[in-house]
Design an enzyme around this catalytic site. Structure first.
Site, PDB file in Angstrom:
ATOM      1  N   CYS A 134      -8.304 -13.007 -15.260  1.00 41.52           N
ATOM      2  CA  CYS A 134      -9.736 -12.734 -15.374  1.00 41.52           C
ATOM      3  C   CYS A 134     -10.197 -12.638 -16.824  1.00 41.52           C
ATOM      4  O   CYS A 134     -11.370 -12.791 -17.119  1.00 41.52           O
ATOM      5  CB  CYS A 134     -10.037 -11.435 -14.644  1.00 41.52           C
TER       6      CYS A 134
ATOM      7  N   GLU B 270     -12.875  -4.267 -10.155  1.00 38.70           N
ATOM      8  CA  GLU B 270     -12.532  -5.142 -11.285  1.00 38.70           C
ATOM      9  C   GLU B 270     -12.677  -6.562 -10.769  1.00 38.70           C
ATOM     10  O   GLU B 270     -11.888  -6.989  -9.928  1.00 38.70           O
ATOM     11  CB  GLU B 270     -11.075  -4.924 -11.724  1.00 38.70           C
TER      12      GLU B 270
ATOM     13  N   LYS C  15      -3.362  -2.412   0.109  1.00 34.16           N
ATOM     14  CA  LYS C  15      -3.219  -3.702   0.798  1.00 34.16           C
ATOM     15  C   LYS C  15      -3.003  -4.800  -0.227  1.00 34.16           C
ATOM     16  O   LYS C  15      -3.831  -5.029  -1.098  1.00 34.16           O
ATOM     17  CB  LYS C  15      -4.456  -4.028   1.632  1.00 34.16           C
TER      18      LYS C  15
ATOM     19  N   GLU D 200     -16.538 -19.164 -12.361  1.00 30.35           N
ATOM     20  CA  GLU D 200     -15.135 -18.863 -12.648  1.00 30.35           C
ATOM     21  C   GLU D 200     -14.243 -19.876 -11.924  1.00 30.35           C
ATOM     22  O   GLU D 200     -14.261 -19.953 -10.698  1.00 30.35           O
ATOM     23  CB  GLU D 200     -14.800 -17.447 -12.173  1.00 30.35           C
TER      24      GLU D 200
HETATM   25  P1  NAD Z   1     -10.407 -12.000  -3.349  1.00 29.38           P
HETATM   26  O1  NAD Z   1     -11.620 -11.175  -3.567  1.00 29.38           O
HETATM   27  O2  NAD Z   1     -10.528 -13.201  -2.493  1.00 29.38           O
HETATM   28  O3  NAD Z   1      -9.233 -11.132  -2.700  1.00 29.38           O
HETATM   29  C1  NAD Z   1      -8.774  -9.956  -3.296  1.00 29.38           C
HETATM   30  C2  NAD Z   1      -8.259  -9.025  -2.234  1.00 29.38           C
HETATM   31  O4  NAD Z   1      -9.341  -8.668  -1.387  1.00 29.38           O
HETATM   32  C3  NAD Z   1      -7.180  -9.607  -1.326  1.00 29.38           C
HETATM   33  O5  NAD Z   1      -6.231  -8.591  -1.052  1.00 29.38           O
HETATM   34  C4  NAD Z   1      -7.941  -9.950  -0.056  1.00 29.38           C
HETATM   35  O6  NAD Z   1      -7.146  -9.905   1.101  1.00 29.38           O
HETATM   36  C5  NAD Z   1      -8.967  -8.839  -0.015  1.00 29.38           C
HETATM   37  N1  NAD Z   1     -10.191  -9.161   0.729  1.00 29.38           N
HETATM   38  C6  NAD Z   1     -10.757 -10.371   0.918  1.00 29.38           C
HETATM   39  N2  NAD Z   1     -11.894 -10.246   1.634  1.00 29.38           N
HETATM   40  C7  NAD Z   1     -12.043  -8.929   1.911  1.00 29.38           C
HETATM   41  C8  NAD Z   1     -13.034  -8.170   2.590  1.00 29.38           C
HETATM   42  N3  NAD Z   1     -14.106  -8.747   3.134  1.00 29.38           N
HETATM   43  N4  NAD Z   1     -12.884  -6.826   2.667  1.00 29.38           N
HETATM   44  C9  NAD Z   1     -11.816  -6.223   2.105  1.00 29.38           C
HETATM   45  N5  NAD Z   1     -10.847  -6.895   1.453  1.00 29.38           N
HETATM   46  C10 NAD Z   1     -10.959  -8.235   1.341  1.00 29.38           C
HETATM   47  O7  NAD Z   1      -9.893 -12.380  -4.789  1.00 29.38           O
HETATM   48  P2  NAD Z   1      -8.620 -13.269  -5.165  1.00 29.38           P
HETATM   49  O8  NAD Z   1      -9.000 -14.694  -4.985  1.00 29.38           O
HETATM   50  O9  NAD Z   1      -7.410 -12.753  -4.476  1.00 29.38           O
HETATM   51  O10 NAD Z   1      -8.433 -12.907  -6.705  1.00 29.38           O
HETATM   52  C11 NAD Z   1      -9.024 -13.624  -7.727  1.00 29.38           C
HETATM   53  C12 NAD Z   1     -10.200 -12.852  -8.299  1.00 29.38           C
HETATM   54  O11 NAD Z   1      -9.750 -11.584  -8.818  1.00 29.38           O
HETATM   55  C13 NAD Z   1     -10.822 -13.556  -9.475  1.00 29.38           C
HETATM   56  O12 NAD Z   1     -12.226 -13.459  -9.390  1.00 29.38           O
HETATM   57  C14 NAD Z   1     -10.316 -12.767 -10.671  1.00 29.38           C
HETATM   58  O13 NAD Z   1     -11.105 -12.861 -11.813  1.00 29.38           O
HETATM   59  C15 NAD Z   1     -10.281 -11.387 -10.119  1.00 29.38           C
HETATM   60  N6  NAD Z   1      -9.408 -10.509 -10.932  1.00 29.38           N
HETATM   61  C16 NAD Z   1      -9.988  -9.551 -11.731  1.00 29.38           C
HETATM   62  C17 NAD Z   1      -9.200  -8.725 -12.518  1.00 29.38           C
HETATM   63  C18 NAD Z   1      -9.818  -7.661 -13.376  1.00 29.38           C
HETATM   64  O14 NAD Z   1      -9.097  -6.776 -13.833  1.00 29.38           O
HETATM   65  N7  NAD Z   1     -11.107  -7.682 -13.630  1.00 29.38           N
HETATM   66  C19 NAD Z   1      -7.825  -8.860 -12.501  1.00 29.38           C
HETATM   67  C20 NAD Z   1      -7.268  -9.831 -11.695  1.00 29.38           C
HETATM   68  C21 NAD Z   1      -8.075 -10.651 -10.903  1.00 29.38           C
END
Ligand code: NAD
Length: 494
Positions: free
Chosen positions: A287, A253, A178, A388
């Protein structure tokens, strides 16, 4: 390659393009104009069910008969697509997430190597024979965990697709992926590219949809064996609860608030290059970035002034402008979050030395552009130093001793990455060994490669991606014990 609305308004399930069963479509916003540029399908529970069914059928059907060498061959073909069609993928990715086109070109080139690396691993997933007494043969085999639900964020969509799908296919898993609601388009272009390379239907299913509905349904689905997630730790916590239904395997992650430490014996020109780039690269939306810059008192004021000077000179521009050095934030929500933290930093008493404002020149139209922002004299307990932001904001924190640097570095809920600059090799090893983070860079920063495990301590995640550990996350071990002499005594004979 141009957007194909007809395809994007469909979902890629079981090797075919299907409209969502309840017909949902949303708009994807171009971050550089703030305007919709294309539409995309919104999957509902019935679509997720169909994708999970297809992934299960493929897992037990044609995909299970692919030899490791055949799987490796498919991975090599996907790697070649990233090499040969990287330009088109970079254009789409940049348009959808607002990252600089030049950066996205580099990313696509690098992603090919991940596919080749996991192609090389696919036929080397060996088990062990375990010495036992005479007449017993014991061995392990490493078998796929099964159907994987992959959930990815908006900041690096195709990188996250690659980090999850390449090891999953190498091990023989199938996947329902997704995409993020902010950036659904590049995953569909990826699906179009891999459609004709010989992957059986149902092995790779790509859907777009909302986290709260499609994401949650995927997490709770009993037909999914593992969730591989990248995103916010609060979402990971929600996933952990939802995934308990069948004790799904989990890898996460999550975010970071990396300490980037400059000791006063560092090579300052190099450290300044790294400190600046790793505050503002990807408009602060990575990140791994060094968003907490810890600087030893002897060079503190010099570093702070130079950082502010360099930040003011960064050329912010449209993502496809070859002169641009930083693009927009990905969404209005992210823009507001960043500007909100600028207000918080000011009210907490951090010294604003550069940026701290939205850029509204005519060429930026309604795009989500923010000036590179430097806060000096931050203390580590401020919210701007602890939370963050995920925008182009760096907090500079002074320290006096090595112990104090380590104390500040570790005083955070996160533990993804860290960096340190010192020419004293003893100090470099000492400090690196004490830092609570999954990756520590010494005299470099953000060196991330296919062969090096990547992941977080503490709230930054669970498990590792990349490297050998990257395949471990998609395998489980089966122990097989064979009685070679065929005798089994009657326990109730006497
Ligand atoms: P997010 O957690 O809001 O969303 C990520 C994904 O999860 C999206 O596809 C979203 O639709 C889905 N999602 C949201 N709520 C959900 C739920 N309750 N159940 C299942 N899926 C759900 O994160 P974001 O704002 O899209 O991304 C930014 C975050 O990602 C930051 O914290 C960043 O640091 C992190 N990130 C980490 C890495 C790493 O490798 N550690 C890499 C990139 C981004």
């Amino acid at each position: 390659m141009t957007p194909d609305i007809d395809l994007q308004e469909k979902l890629y399930i079981d090797g075919a393009w299907q409209r969502p069963q309840n017909g949902g479509v949303l708009e994807s916003i171009d971050p550089s104009t703030g305007k919709p540029w294309t539409g995309f399908a919104v999957a509902g529970p019935a679509d997720i069910n169909a994708a999970v069914d297809a992934a299960n059928a493929a897992l037990r059907g044609p995909w299970s008969r692919f030899s490791p060498a055949q799987r490796a061959n498919l991975l090599r073909r996907i790697g070649a697509l990233f090499e040969n069609q990287g330009e088109q993928l970079a254009v789409i990715e940049s348009r959808d997430n607002g990252q600089l086109l030049s950066d996205m070109r580099n990313v696509m080139r690098g992603l090919a190597e991940y596919w080749y690396y996991y192609a090389g691993i696919a036929d080397k997933l060996e088990g062990r024979t375990i010495p036992m007494e005479d007449g017993v043969l014991a061995y392990t085999t490493r078998v796929p965990v099964g159907v994987v639900g992959a959930i990815v964020p908006w900041n690096a969509p195709l990188q996250m697709v690659t980090w999850k799908l390449a090891p999953a296919l190498a091990t023989g898993c199938t996947m329902v992926l997704k995409s993020a609601e902010e950036t659904p388009v590049s995953a569909y272009f990826f699906a179009r590219l891999i459609e004709d390379i010989g992957i059986p239907p149902g092995v790779v299913n790509i859907v777009s949809g909302l986290g709260a509905t499609a994401g949650r349904h995927l997490v709770a689905h009993p037909g999914v064996n593992k969730i591989s997630f990248t995103g916010e730790h609060r979402t990971a916590q929600d996933i952990m609860r939802g995934a308990s239904v069948n004790l799904k395997r989990l890898s996460f992650e999550c975010g970071g608030k990396a300490p980037h430490i400059i000791f006063d014996d560092a090579s300052l020109p190099q450290a300044m290059n790294a400190a600046t780039h790793n505050a503002f690269a990807y408009c602060g939306q990575s990140c791994a970035l060094g968003s907490r810059l810890l600087v030893q008192r002897g060079v503190y004021e010099q570093v702070v002034q130079e950082l502010a000077r360099r930040a003011e000179r960064i050329r912010v521009g449209l993502p496809d402008d070859p002169r641009a050095q930083m693009g927009p934030q990905n969404s209005e929500a992210q823009l507001e979050k960043t500007l909100g933290y600028v207000d918080i930093g000011k009210s907490e008493g951090a010294r604003l030395l550069a940026g701290g404002r939205r850029l509204i020149a005519p060429e930026f139209a309604n795009g989500y552009f923010v000036a590179p922002t430097v806060f000096a004299d931050a203390s580590n307990d401020m919210r701007v130093a602890q939370e963050e932001i995920f925008g182009p904001v760096v907090c500079v924190i002074p320290f006096d001793t090595e112990d104090e640097a380590v104390e500040i570095a570790n005083h955070t809920d996160y533990g993804l990455t860290a960096g340190l600059w010192s020419q004293d090799i003893g100090r470099a090893h000492r400090v690196a060994a004490r830092i609570e983070a999954g990756t520590v860079w010494v005299n470099t920063y953000r060196y991330v490669r296919w062969a090096i495990p990547y992941g977080g301590f503490k709230l930054s995640g669970l498990g590792r991606e990349n490297g050998q550990e990257g395949v471990d996350a998609y395998l489980q071990t089966r122990s097989t014990i064979i009685n070679l002499n065929g005798q089994y005594p009657d326990a109730y004979a006497n």
